[in-house]
Design a protein around this motif. Structure first.
Motif, short mmCIF file in Angstrom:
data_model
loop_
_atom_site.label_atom_id
_atom_site.label_comp_id
_atom_site.label_asym_id
_atom_site.label_seq_id
_atom_site.Cartn_x
_atom_site.Cartn_y
_atom_site.Cartn_z
N ALA A 183 0.85 -1.19 0.00
CA ALA A 183 0.00 0.00 0.00
C ALA A 183 0.89 1.24 0.00
N LEU A 184 0.63 2.15 -0.94
CA LEU A 184 1.47 3.35 -1.10
C LEU A 184 0.60 4.59 -1.18
N SER A 185 0.71 5.45 -0.17
CA SER A 185 0.01 6.73 -0.21
C SER A 185 0.91 7.82 -0.81
N GLY A 186 2.22 7.61 -0.74
CA GLY A 186 3.18 8.62 -1.14
C GLY A 186 3.83 9.31 0.05
N GLY A 187 3.29 9.07 1.26
CA GLY A 187 3.89 9.61 2.47
C GLY A 187 5.18 8.89 2.82
N ALA A 188 5.90 9.41 3.81
CA ALA A 188 7.21 8.87 4.15
C ALA A 188 7.13 7.41 4.58
N ASP A 189 6.12 7.05 5.36
CA ASP A 189 6.03 5.68 5.87
C ASP A 189 5.88 4.67 4.73
N SER A 190 4.89 4.91 3.87
CA SER A 190 4.63 3.94 2.80
C SER A 190 5.72 4.00 1.72
N LEU A 191 6.30 5.18 1.50
CA LEU A 191 7.36 5.29 0.50
C LEU A 191 8.60 4.52 0.95
N ALA A 192 8.95 4.63 2.22
CA ALA A 192 10.08 3.86 2.75
C ALA A 192 9.79 2.37 2.66
N LEU A 193 8.55 1.97 2.96
CA LEU A 193 8.19 0.55 2.88
C LEU A 193 8.30 0.03 1.46
N VAL A 194 7.80 0.79 0.49
CA VAL A 194 7.88 0.36 -0.91
C VAL A 194 9.33 0.21 -1.36
N ALA A 195 10.16 1.20 -1.01
CA ALA A 195 11.57 1.15 -1.43
C ALA A 195 12.29 -0.03 -0.80
#
Length: 335
Positions: A37-49
């Motif tokens: 799940a990616l909102s574009g916020g720091a939490d989800s962006l770090a998780l995606v990367a």
């Protein structure tokens, strides 16, 4: 003198989050598909990367899922920008626009329900083994405080589970429940990733924002640092206790529960023989497992009175079902 190659040091934030993701991916089948799940916020962006990096070693296919709730101006552009960031990390992206229907529990609950339904649809389309969610330790602490405010008992203080399986086997995984929110921002800074700051995260109409911006800072200043970690530890301990307790209850239920016409029945004498805490848990578990009903404390106590304070009272209306005393049994019937 021979030249010595220097291995560049890895940012502590990147190392911490990659390790958390690696640990979370370990139980999943190799070469499976996963949705993040990616909102574009720091939490989800770090998780995606971090997931994009760790999944390669296990041959996993990663798809980012961005849900556009359409609740604010420019939400479609924000969703497109988030998906573009995922694609720069070498993973496919999916965007779904959802309609958020207002419900009795407020806009936060309605948006969450719509988001999870959309994530499930994407997971089904991708035949994914798991959906990864970017909740952090700070989110967990906020959830525990909100549960405390609702006064729904120990169950509301257990916070979010790091792993949960649906009936069809789809896993919902939160790898970063032990990671602080500030660490995800440090990850993004060290990775040259620019997160999106959702304006809703500063809108004090939402209870979670008020907890984040007002309540937790006051607790930290008045009681000392470490409150968020203490709340997260409390949630973890309560989940462990609840899991053990629920296993005991399931073993007990096998002996005292029978199927009835259009429902299920429980021996009143067997319920009466148990302490109130166990009796109430059995009542809640029966209602939830058979009818998907989540009983409030008041509803649970009213059903319990059919056992402990029986004076001929009629059926009790519950979410999705009713409960009534019939002879020596408490009968739950679908409505």
């Amino acid at each position: 003198m021979p030249y010595r190659w220097r291995v560049p040091s890895l940012s502590p934030a990147i190392a911490e989050i990659r390790l958390a993701v690696r640990t979370a991916l370990a139980p999943l089948p190799e070469r499976s598909s996963i949705v993040v799940a990616l909102s574009g916020g720091a939490d989800s962006l770090a998780l995606v990367a971090a997931t994009a990096f760790e999944a390669r070693a296990r041959g996993m296919q990663v798809v980012s899922a961005t849900i556009d709730h359409g609740l604010q101006e420019g939400s479609a552009d924000a969703a497109t920008a988030a998906a573009a960031k995922a694609e720069t990390l070498g993973i496919r992206s999916a965007i779904k626009r959802v309609e958020v229907r207002r419900d009795a529990d407020g806009p936060e609950s309605a948006a969450r329900d719509a988001r999870y339904a959309a994530l499930r649809r994407i997971a089904e389309e991708e035949r994914a083994a798991a959906v990864l969610l970017g909740h952090t330790l700070d989110d967990q602490a906020e959830t525990v405080l909100l549960g405390l405010a609702r006064g729904a008992g120990a169950a509301s203080l257990q916070g979010m589970s790091p792993n949960r399986a649906d009936d069809d086997g789809l896993m919902w995984v939160r790898p970063m429940l032990g990671v602080r929110r500030e660490t995800t921002r440090a990850f993004c800074a060290a990775s040259d990733l620019v997160p999106w700051d959702d304006p809703h995260n500063l809108d004090d109409r939402f209870a979670r924002v008020r907890v984040r911006e007002r309540v937790l800072p006051v607790l930290e200043s008045e009681l000392g640092p470490g409150i968020a970690k203490a709340l997260a530890r409390t949630a973890e301990q309560l989940r462990e206790d609840a899991e053990a307790f629920d296993e005991m209850i399931r073993e007990t239920i096998e002996d005292i529960v029978e199927h009835a016409e259009a429902g299920i029945s429980v021996s009143a004498s067997a319920l009466a023989a148990n302490p109130a805490a166990l009796r109430n848990r059995i009542i809640r578990l029966v209602a939830h497992s058979e009818f998907g009903a989540s009983l409030t404390r008041t509803q649970t106590v009213e059903v319990s009175r059919l056992v402990t304070d029986w004076s001929g009272q009629g059926p009790i209306d519950l979410p999705g079902c009713s409960a009534a005393r019939v002879g020596g049994r408490i009968v739950f019937t679908a409505r």
